[in-house]
Design a protein around this motif. Structure first.
Motif, PDB file in Angstrom:
ATOM      1  N   GLU A  21     -55.248 -30.946  25.096  1.00 28.03           N
ATOM      2  CA  GLU A  21     -54.286 -29.926  24.681  1.00 28.03           C
ATOM      3  C   GLU A  21     -54.745 -28.519  25.058  1.00 28.03           C
ATOM      4  O   GLU A  21     -54.263 -27.527  24.518  1.00 28.03           O
ATOM      5  CB  GLU A  21     -54.064 -30.028  23.171  1.00 28.03           C
ATOM      6  CG  GLU A  21     -53.477 -31.375  22.756  1.00 28.03           C
ATOM      7  CD  GLU A  21     -53.521 -31.645  21.267  1.00 28.03           C
ATOM      8  OE1 GLU A  21     -52.742 -32.490  20.803  1.00 28.03           O
ATOM      9  OE2 GLU A  21     -54.354 -31.015  20.581  1.00 28.03           O
TER      10      GLU A  21
ATOM     11  N   GLU B 198     -52.035 -26.063  26.107  1.00 29.77           N
ATOM     12  CA  GLU B 198     -51.269 -25.531  24.985  1.00 29.77           C
ATOM     13  C   GLU B 198     -52.070 -24.476  24.231  1.00 29.77           C
ATOM     14  O   GLU B 198     -51.524 -23.444  23.808  1.00 29.77           O
ATOM     15  CB  GLU B 198     -50.851 -26.661  24.042  1.00 29.77           C
ATOM     16  CG  GLU B 198     -50.109 -26.220  22.796  1.00 29.77           C
ATOM     17  CD  GLU B 198     -48.744 -25.608  23.065  1.00 29.77           C
ATOM     18  OE1 GLU B 198     -48.120 -25.132  22.100  1.00 29.77           O
ATOM     19  OE2 GLU B 198     -48.300 -25.598  24.233  1.00 29.77           O
ATOM     20  N   LEU B 199     -53.362 -24.711  24.058  1.00 33.24           N
ATOM     21  CA  LEU B 199     -54.214 -23.714  23.413  1.00 33.24           C
ATOM     22  C   LEU B 199     -54.210 -22.415  24.214  1.00 33.24           C
ATOM     23  O   LEU B 199     -54.091 -21.319  23.642  1.00 33.24           O
ATOM     24  CB  LEU B 199     -55.642 -24.249  23.275  1.00 33.24           C
ATOM     25  CG  LEU B 199     -55.875 -25.270  22.162  1.00 33.24           C
ATOM     26  CD1 LEU B 199     -57.237 -25.932  22.318  1.00 33.24           C
ATOM     27  CD2 LEU B 199     -55.772 -24.610  20.788  1.00 33.24           C
TER      28      LEU B 199
ATOM     29  N   ARG C 292     -51.882 -21.425  26.227  1.00 35.29           N
ATOM     30  CA  ARG C 292     -50.532 -20.852  26.132  1.00 35.29           C
ATOM     31  C   ARG C 292     -50.362 -20.065  24.826  1.00 35.29           C
ATOM     32  O   ARG C 292     -49.658 -19.051  24.789  1.00 35.29           O
ATOM     33  CB  ARG C 292     -49.480 -21.951  26.214  1.00 35.29           C
ATOM     34  CG  ARG C 292     -48.037 -21.437  26.386  1.00 35.29           C
ATOM     35  CD  ARG C 292     -47.035 -22.552  26.296  1.00 35.29           C
ATOM     36  NE  ARG C 292     -46.927 -23.074  24.929  1.00 35.29           N
ATOM     37  CZ  ARG C 292     -46.265 -22.454  23.954  1.00 35.29           C
ATOM     38  NH1 ARG C 292     -45.661 -21.301  24.181  1.00 35.29           N
ATOM     39  NH2 ARG C 292     -46.201 -22.993  22.752  1.00 35.29           N
ATOM     40  N   LEU C 293     -51.039 -20.522  23.781  1.00 37.86           N
ATOM     41  CA  LEU C 293     -50.982 -19.846  22.486  1.00 37.86           C
ATOM     42  C   LEU C 293     -51.957 -18.673  22.400  1.00 37.86           C
ATOM     43  O   LEU C 293     -52.076 -18.040  21.351  1.00 37.86           O
ATOM     44  CB  LEU C 293     -51.275 -20.846  21.360  1.00 37.86           C
ATOM     45  CG  LEU C 293     -50.218 -21.938  21.151  1.00 37.86           C
ATOM     46  CD1 LEU C 293     -50.731 -22.994  20.167  1.00 37.86           C
ATOM     47  CD2 LEU C 293     -48.910 -21.334  20.644  1.00 37.86           C
TER      48      LEU C 293
ATOM     49  N   PRO D 296     -53.109 -27.749  18.164  1.00 35.33           N
ATOM     50  CA  PRO D 296     -53.162 -26.346  18.597  1.00 35.33           C
ATOM     51  C   PRO D 296     -52.544 -25.339  17.638  1.00 35.33           C
ATOM     52  O   PRO D 296     -53.163 -24.333  17.299  1.00 35.33           O
ATOM     53  CB  PRO D 296     -52.439 -26.371  19.949  1.00 35.33           C
ATOM     54  CG  PRO D 296     -52.733 -27.737  20.474  1.00 35.33           C
ATOM     55  CD  PRO D 296     -52.694 -28.633  19.272  1.00 35.33           C
ATOM     56  N   ARG D 297     -51.314 -25.578  17.187  1.00 35.63           N
ATOM     57  CA  ARG D 297     -50.658 -24.605  16.313  1.00 35.63           C
ATOM     58  C   ARG D 297     -51.375 -24.489  14.964  1.00 35.63           C
ATOM     59  O   ARG D 297     -51.485 -23.381  14.404  1.00 35.63           O
ATOM     60  CB  ARG D 297     -49.186 -24.973  16.113  1.00 35.63           C
ATOM     61  CG  ARG D 297     -48.345 -24.741  17.367  1.00 35.63           C
ATOM     62  CD  ARG D 297     -46.851 -24.932  17.120  1.00 35.63           C
ATOM     63  NE  ARG D 297     -46.104 -24.681  18.323  1.00 35.63           N
ATOM     64  CZ  ARG D 297     -45.744 -23.474  18.754  1.00 35.63           C
ATOM     65  NH1 ARG D 297     -46.091 -22.405  18.035  1.00 35.63           N
ATOM     66  NH2 ARG D 297     -45.070 -23.307  19.866  1.00 35.63           N
TER      67      ARG D 297
ATOM     68  N   VAL E 136     -54.566 -22.401  15.521  1.00 30.71           N
ATOM     69  CA  VAL E 136     -54.269 -20.968  15.624  1.00 30.71           C
ATOM     70  C   VAL E 136     -53.978 -20.392  14.241  1.00 30.71           C
ATOM     71  O   VAL E 136     -54.452 -19.302  13.893  1.00 30.71           O
ATOM     72  CB  VAL E 136     -53.086 -20.716  16.577  1.00 30.71           C
ATOM     73  CG1 VAL E 136     -52.619 -19.259  16.489  1.00 30.71           C
ATOM     74  CG2 VAL E 136     -53.485 -21.036  18.017  1.00 30.71           C
ATOM     75  N   GLN E 137     -53.224 -21.114  13.432  1.00 28.62           N
ATOM     76  CA  GLN E 137     -52.933 -20.638  12.081  1.00 28.62           C
ATOM     77  C   GLN E 137     -54.206 -20.547  11.248  1.00 28.62           C
ATOM     78  O   GLN E 137     -54.380 -19.607  10.465  1.00 28.62           O
ATOM     79  CB  GLN E 137     -51.926 -21.574  11.399  1.00 28.62           C
ATOM     80  CG  GLN E 137     -51.433 -21.057  10.053  1.00 28.62           C
ATOM     81  CD  GLN E 137     -50.765 -19.699  10.166  1.00 28.62           C
ATOM     82  OE1 GLN E 137     -49.851 -19.504  10.975  1.00 28.62           O
ATOM     83  NE2 GLN E 137     -51.232 -18.723   9.377  1.00 28.62           N
TER      84      GLN E 137
ATOM     85  N   LYS F  40     -56.003 -17.408  12.206  1.00 28.61           N
ATOM     86  CA  LYS F  40     -55.326 -16.253  11.602  1.00 28.61           C
ATOM     87  C   LYS F  40     -55.665 -16.130  10.126  1.00 28.61           C
ATOM     88  O   LYS F  40     -55.950 -15.039   9.623  1.00 28.61           O
ATOM     89  CB  LYS F  40     -53.815 -16.380  11.784  1.00 28.61           C
ATOM     90  CG  LYS F  40     -53.322 -16.201  13.212  1.00 28.61           C
ATOM     91  CD  LYS F  40     -51.801 -16.380  13.257  1.00 28.61           C
ATOM     92  CE  LYS F  40     -51.260 -16.194  14.658  1.00 28.61           C
ATOM     93  NZ  LYS F  40     -49.793 -16.403  14.724  1.00 28.61           N
TER      94      LYS F  40
END
Length: 268
Positions: free
Chosen positions: A159, A162-163, A165-166, A253-254, A257-258, A261
């Motif tokens: 992934e 995708e990482l 891309r984020l 990935p999402r 990222v969260q 944050k």
């Protein structure tokens, strides 16, 4: 109830449980003998001796005076060896490990010290000694201790696009869980010795056959592995944020990222 900011392991290829003081794993007690400080460190006449010097005799061999610092609790020293943080009473009678919290702010003071130590150790590694996958304009940077044969490391790497891309920049360090003189260790060296390390790492993590005869003068595998042990890696992937936070295991990935944050917000 205290709000603990440590991240729960979701998925990881493990190599052991928990972090313990080195002498506990060696069957020593905190009362075990260690080398006394060199004679050259003796206090000058008329000057009080450093009280930490006597405590060194109750710690494992290799412990240094600078490993002991005053903690926020009067009469208690903080013992820092890599990112392994524990505590020792000034009289050397009691040793304890675990998290120390400020009850007013609810801040995990021990984790603050751990994060600072992780960041310092990783910052000492030049990026030229890492395998990096980065978007053009990264928003976040993570350092990942990885094992090419770890299933969850492979999932994370599948992934990587995708990482990126984020906005996540991924810096890999090698941590073959099986240790030296094993197939995983050799694969890590082969990846490093390849002309295109990024491509070689991707192939290795996809299970492709590698040229196991490939060698080169020097690789960072042993250094990375020792660094991981100092940081307290017990499974892979082991992720360290650019602020020194430790995220144990794989996350989609999402979610990753969260989590980054959330950790950033917690430190404001």
């Amino acid at each position: 109830m205290l709000r603990i900011l440590a991240v729960v392991t979701l998925a990881a290829c493990t190599v052991g449980l928990g972090v313990r003081p080195a002498w506990a794993d060696q069957g020593q007690s905190p009362g075990g003998q260690a080398q006394s400080p060199p004679a050259g460190q003796a206090a000058p006449a008329g000057q009080a001796a450093d009280p930490r010097a006597a405590l060194l005799k109750r710690l494992p061999p290799g412990s240094k005076l600078e490993d002991l610092r005053p903690s926020p609790i009067p009469g208690v020293y903080e013992l820092a060896q890599g990112a392994d943080i524990s505590y020792l009473t000034a009289d050397g009678k009691y040793f304890f490990d675990g998290n120390l919290y400020d009850m007013d702010s609810r801040e995990n003071l021990t984790e603050v010290v751990r994060a600072r130590a992780r960041l310092a150790m990783i910052s000492a590694v030049p990026e030229s000694q890492m395998v990096i996958f980065s978007p053009k304009n990264p928003l976040y940077t993570i350092t990942v201790f990885t094992d090419v044969d770890c299933a969850y490391c492979r999932k994370l790497h599948s992934e990587i696009a995708e990482l990126n891309r984020l906005g996540v920049r991924v810096r890999y360090l090698f941590y073959p869980r099986t240790g030296p003189n094993t197939s995983s260790w050799k694969k890590a060296e082969v990846v490093w010795c390849s002309p295109d390390r990024n491509e070689a790492l991707t192939r290795a993590k996809s299970g492709a056959q590698l040229d196991m005869t490939k060698t080169c003068d020097a690789t960072p595998v042993a250094r990375d592995y020792a660094l991981g042990q100092s940081i307290g890696v017990r499974g892979t992937p082991a992720i360290v944020t650019e602020r020194g936070d430790y995220i144990a295991g794989y996350m989609p990935p999402r979610e990753l990222v969260q989590q980054i944050k959330d950790l950033q917000l917690a430190k404001r």
